[in-house]
Design an enzyme around this catalytic site. Structure first.
Site, short mmCIF file in Angstrom:
data_model
loop_
_atom_site.label_atom_id
_atom_site.label_comp_id
_atom_site.label_asym_id
_atom_site.label_seq_id
_atom_site.Cartn_x
_atom_site.Cartn_y
_atom_site.Cartn_z
N THR A 31 0.88 -1.37 -0.21
CA THR A 31 -0.10 0.10 0.02
C THR A 31 0.86 1.21 0.05
O THR A 31 0.66 2.37 -0.67
CB THR A 31 -1.17 -0.05 1.21
OG1 THR A 31 -1.59 -1.38 1.24
CG2 THR A 31 -1.74 1.11 1.05
N ASP B 238 -5.20 -2.73 -7.38
CA ASP B 238 -4.59 -3.32 -6.24
C ASP B 238 -5.18 -4.71 -6.17
O ASP B 238 -6.31 -5.01 -6.80
CB ASP B 238 -5.08 -2.38 -5.08
CG ASP B 238 -4.66 -2.79 -3.87
OD1 ASP B 238 -3.68 -3.55 -3.92
OD2 ASP B 238 -5.33 -2.73 -2.70
N GLU B 239 -4.58 -5.65 -5.49
CA GLU B 239 -5.01 -7.05 -5.32
C GLU B 239 -5.33 -7.61 -6.87
O GLU B 239 -6.34 -8.23 -7.03
CB GLU B 239 -6.04 -7.13 -4.44
CG GLU B 239 -6.01 -6.38 -3.06
CD GLU B 239 -5.32 -7.35 -1.97
OE1 GLU B 239 -4.66 -8.34 -2.57
OE2 GLU B 239 -5.48 -7.01 -0.82
#
Length: 764
Positions: free
Chosen positions: A46, A237-238
Site C-alpha cells: 500500500t 490493487d490485489e
DNA sequence: CTGCGTGGCATTTTT
DNA sequence: TGCCACGCAG
C-alpha cells in the site's frame, strides 16, 4: 521527470522516497508504461501504491484527475485515498479535494460510470442494485414462472452459474454453452428470463455492474475513448483477485499509452471460487509485453520464524511465480502447534493462550482468531462469553441481511424505483395484509401479459386514471389499499429526508406497530435493529450534504451507498476486543497474535465430500493458510482437534497435511492429554459453580460431560420468575418458549435465550 | 391466507 | 446441531 522535480520542494520529495527500500523506490519512480509489482505479504504494497500516485502528481507526470486507482474493498479504497491525501497534503504541500482523486472499488467505480452513461444501454440513471439474496429470489421467481422445478435444479446452483458466466464476461445473449441436455436447456431459459426480468425491474446484480460497464465500453467506443483520454494512469490493487470481467474492464480503460500499474501476489489469491483468475497476474507480461516487473520480497511485518514457516508451506504450490519472501526482523518465538481433544478443548486452549498473551501485556484488539468456516466460531464464542472476554465477530450474520432491515429497505427501494419487482414481492404482504400467493401469481401473470412491472400494473388498473382492467378478485380491496399506501409514500418522498421517510414507512405500513404488538424478545430486537437502521441513515445524512452536488442527500444515493457496503465497514478495529473472523476476511489485516483453529483434513484443506478435490483446489486452500499465517506480527498459534462434531455427529480427525509442510524447527508442539480433556468439561458453561456444594469435580465422570442432564428439576418457571445462572448470575424470566427454551434477562448481561436442558438454573 | 410442525441439508463471500 | 423451506390444518 527530474528537471520537473526542481520546481518542487525536493526536501520533502527525498524524505518520502527515503522511507522506501530499493525495489519499492524503483517501482515508485518508474515512469510510464505497464508495471507489475509483485508484492509479497507484508512487503509494504500500500505504501508503494500510494507513494506512486503521490509521486506521479508531485512530478507532474499526471494531474490528480487523470489517476484511477481500483481496489476490491471499501476499506482498502478508503485507506488508499486517505494515505495519498496525507502524503500530498503533509509531505508535498499539495492540497486536493477528496473528489479530485478517483480511488474506489471496482463496483462503485462501475456504478458511477453507469449512473452517468447507463442510458446508452437503456438503463435509467437510478437503477436498483440487487444483492445476493435479491438475486436469489429473482432466480426463484423466474424458475417458478418457467415451471423449472426447484427440487431438481437448485436455485443456488443456477444463481452460481449465472454469476460465474457474468464474471467471465458473458451475458445471456452471447454465452455459448458447451454442455447440452435438459439441465442446460432449463438453465439457459432461466438465465434468459432472469436477464429480461432484471431489465424490466430496472435493476442490476453485482456481476452486472462490471459486465454492463464492459458492455458499455464495447458497444460505445466513443464513451470508452472519453474515459481513456481522461485517465492517464490506471492502478489496480490485489490484481491476483480480478476475475475475467474485471480484467477486461481494466484492459479497456488502459489507453494506448499503456500506463497501467498492477499490484498483487499470486500466493494470496483466495477468491477463485468467486471467479478470481490467478492467470491474470501470472500472464501479465503476455498482455503487456513491455511490462516492467518489480518484486517486493522484504517483509516488514512478521518474525523470521513466521515468514520462513509460511514460505515453506507456500513453496509446495506450483501455480506461482518465483519469489522468495525474507525479513530482517528478529527470529521470534516458535509457532505453537496444539493438539486438542475436540473442538471444545480447542476453544479452551485458544482462550487460555489468548489470556496468557494478555497477561504478558498484549492488548486484546491486537489478537485474532481465524477459522476456515463461520460455523467454527460458535464454540469459541461460548467460551469467550463464559469468561467475559470482549470480542467482535467480523462477517457471519450481516446487519443488512436481517429480515426487518431487508423489509424496510425493500420499501425504500420500491419507493425509489417502482419497477423493482423483487422488492415489491418481498413487501406486498409484509406485514400480512391479505395478499397471498394466489393473488401474487395472478398479478405476475398479468404484469407479464402487459409487459409492465407489478407496481405499474397496480397503477394502471387501480390508479386515478385506470387504463387497463384486470380481474383482481377478492383481494382487489387489499391491493387498492396497498397501492394507495405506496403512492402516498412516493408522493411524500421529495419533501422528506431519507430517515424521515423510513419513519413514515414504518408507521404507515404498520410495520413498527405490528412488531410492538408481538411483545416478544425477537420483536424487541427487530425494533432495535430498525432504530439502528434509522441511526445509520441519519449518520449518512450528516456526513453527506453540503455544497458538493455529488453528495446531495437523496434516497437514491443512500440506497446506492448501502448496496455496496459490507459488514466489515461497520466494525471498529480499535475497540478493545478480541477479533474473530474467517481467513478470507483477514486478508489485508494484521495482528500481533494470530490463532488459527481447525487445521484438520477435510476442514482445512476444506474438501466438499461430494466433489473430488482437484490439485488446484488444494493449492487455493494452501494459499488461504499462507494468508492466515502471514497476518501475524509476533506470534502464531495453530490448533487441530482429534475429534470434531460436524452436523451433530462426532468424527475422528486427521491433522491437516499442511502442518507436515512446516519444518519442525519452527514449531513447538503440544499434545492433548487426559487432564486437558477433563479440565475443559469442567469449564463448560452450565455447570454449577465448583465450590457450590463442596463436591468438587465429583459429578464429572471420565468422559461424561456431566452437564447434559435434562431440565434441572421441576421448578415451574414462568415469566417473572427470578433465576440464577451459574455464569450470567441473577436474571428475570421474560418468556417461556415451550418446554425447554426460556428467555431470561440478566442484570447487566442483556437478554438470552436459554435451553433448560443444557443449563442449570436455580430459582431464587 | 396464515401459523405451525416436520424433514432435508449443510464452505469460504471483497461487492 | 440448527436453520429454512414446504406441506397441511384451521
Amino acid at each position: 521527470m527530474t528537471q520537473r522535480q526542481t520546481l518542487f520542494d525536493i526536501g520533502s520529495l527525498v524524505d518520502y522516497l527515503q522511507k522506501l527500500n530499493g525495489p519499492q523506490r524503483a517501482a515508485v519512480e518508474w515512469g510510464a508504461g505497464p508495471i507489475l509489482i509483485l508484492a509479497g505479504a507484508g512487503s509494504g504494497k500500500t505504501r508503494v501504491l500510494t507513494s506512486r500516485i503521490a509521486h506521479l502528481i508531485q512530478t507532474r507526470q499526471a494531474d490528480p484527475t487523470q489517476i484511477f486507482a481500483v481496489t476490491f474493498t471499501n476499506k482498502a479504497a478508503a485507506e488508499m485515498r486517505h494515505r495519498v491525501h496525507t502524503l500530498l497534503n503533509e509531505e508535498m504541500g499539495i492540497h486536493l479535494e477528496e473528489r479530485d482523486l478517483w480511488v474506489s472499488t471496482f463496483h462503485s467505480a462501475c456504478v458511477r460510470i453507469l449512473r452517468s452513461h447507463g442510458h446508452f444501454l437503456g438503463f435509467p440513471n437510478h437503477f436498483t442494485i440487487y444483492d445476493d439474496s435479491d438475486q436469489l429470489s429473482l432466480v426463484k421467481a423466474c424458475m417458478r414462472e418457467l415451471n423449472v422445478s426447484e427440487t431438481t435444479f437448485s436455485p443456488k446452483s443456477i444463481q452460481g452459474r449465472i454469476n460465474k458466466i457474468k464474471n467471465e464476461g458473458y451475458d445471456a445473449s452471447n454465452y455459448k454453452s458447451t454442455y447440452g441436455g435438459p439441465f442446460e436447456d432449463a438453465f439457459l431459459r432461466v438465465f434468459s428470463r432472469y436477464t429480461e426480468a432484471l431489465k424490466q425491474s430496472a435493476a442490476m446484480d453485482f456481476g452486472d455492474l462490471i459486465l454492463q460497464t464492459v458492455k458499455l465500453f464495447t458497444e460505445h467506443p466513443n464513451v470508452l475513448k472519453a474515459f481513456q483520454d481522461r485517465l492517464g494512469h490506471v492502478l489496480v490493487d490485489e490484481y491476483q483477485d480480478t476475475n475475467r470481467c474485471q480484467y477486461l474492464l481494466v484492459k479497456k480503460l488502459v489507453s494506448s499509452a499503456g500506463n497501467i500499474c498492477v499490484v498483487g501476489d499470486e500466493d494470496q489469491s483466495i477468491y477463485r471460487w468467486r471467479g478470481a483468475d490467478i492467470s491474470n497476474i501470472l500472464n501479465f507480461e503476455k498482455d503487456y509485453p513491455a511490462a516492467k516487473i518489480f518484486k517486493l520480497e522484504e517483509n516488514y511485518r512478521s518474525t523470521r520464524n513466521i515468514i520462513e514457516a509460511a514460505s515453506r508451506v507456500i513453496a509446495n504450490n506450483t501455480e506461482r511465480r518465483d519469489k522468495t519472501l525474507f525479513t530482517n526482523n528478529t527470529e521470534g518465538d516458535k509457532i505453537l502447534l496444539s493438539e486438542a481433544y475436540d473442538e471444545h478443548d480447542e476453544a479452551f486452549k485458544v482462550i487460555s493462550d489468548i489470556l496468557n498473551g494478555v497477561t504478558a501485556g498484549e492488548s486484546l484488539n491486537q489478537i485474532a482468531v481465524f477459522y476456515r468456516t463461520n460455523a467454527q466460531s460458535r464454540v469459541i464464542e461460548d467460551v469467550l462469553r463464559t469468561k467475559g472476554i470482549q470480542y467482535q465477530i467480523y462477517g457471519g450474520l450481516k446487519f443488512y441481511d436481517r429480515l426487518e432491515v431487508k423489509d424496510s429497505l425493500a420499501y425504500l427501494k420500491l419507493i425509489a424505483n417502482p419497477s423493482d419487482d423483487v422488492s415489491f414481492r418481498r413487501i406486498v404482504n409484509v406485514p400480512p395484509r391479505g395478499i397471498g400467493n394466489v393473488t401474487l401469481e395472478r398479478l405476475m401473470d398479468q404484469a407479464r401479459v402487459y409487459g409492465v412491472s407489478l407496481f405499474s400494473l397496480l397503477e394502471k388498473s387501480l390508479g386515478p386514471e385506470p387504463t387497463i382492467t384486470v380481474d383482481l378478485g377478492r383481494s382487489r380491496k387489499s391491493l387498492l389499499e396497498f397501492y394507495n399506501l405506496m403512492a402516498g409514500l412516493r408522493a411524500a418522498k421529495p419533501s422528506l429526508l431519507p430517515s424521515d421517510l423510513l419513519n413514515m414507512v414504518l408507521e404507515e405500513t404498520n410495520y413498527r406497530s405490528s412488531l410492538q404488538k408481538e411483545d416478544s424478545v425477537e420483536a424487541q430486537s427487530r425494533l432495535e435493529n430498525l432504530a439502528e437502521l434509522r441511526q445509520g441513515i441519519v449518520e449518512y445524512e450528516l456526513r453527506s450534504g453540503g455544497d458538493d452536488p455529488n453528495k446531495k442527500i437523496t434516497l437514491e444515493t443512500y440506497l446506492e451507498e448501502i448496496a455496496l457496503v459490507s459488514d466489515l465497514d461497520r466494525y471498529d478495529p480499535t475497540a478493545p476486543a478480541l477479533k474473530l473472523m474467517t481467513i478470507h476476511m483477514a486478508k489485508g489485516l494484521e495482528f500481533d497474535r494470530v490463532h488459527i483453529v481447525g487445521l484438520e483434513e477435510e476442514l482445512f484443506p476444506n474438501i466438499r465430500s461430494w466433489d473430488a478435490a482437484e490439485p488446484s483446489d488444494i493449492e487455493e486452500e494452501r494459499r488461504l493458510l499462507y494468508v492466515g499465517m502471514t497476518r501475524a506480527r509476533k506470534r502464531l498459534f495453530l490448533y487441530f482437534a482429534k475429534n470434531r462434531t460436524v452436523f451433530g455427529t462426532s468424527h475422528f480427525r486427521v491433522e491437516s497435511r499442511f502442518l507436515e509442510e512446516i519444518p519442525k524447527e519452527y514449531l513447538e508442539t503440544k499434545k492433548a492429554d487426559y487432564f486437558t480433556r477433563r479440565r475443559h468439561y469442567l469449564d463448560r458453561p452450565g455447570l454449577p459453580p465448583r465450590s457450590a456444594h463442596g463436591e468438587e469435580y465429583s459429578q464429572v465422570g471420565d468422559f461424561d460431560p456431566g452437564f447434559e442432564q435434562g431440565p434441572s428439576d421441576d421448578e415451574d418457571l414462568r415469566a417473572g420468575s427470578k433465576v440464577e445462572h451459574p455464569i450470567f448470575g441473577l436474571g428475570i424470566v421474560r418468556q417461556v418458549l415451550g418446554d425447554d427454551k426460556i428467555v431470561v434477562e440478566f442484570r447487566g448481561r442483556g437478554t438470552k435465550k436459554i435451553s433448560r436442558k443444557f443449563t442449570q438454573l436455580r430459582e431464587v
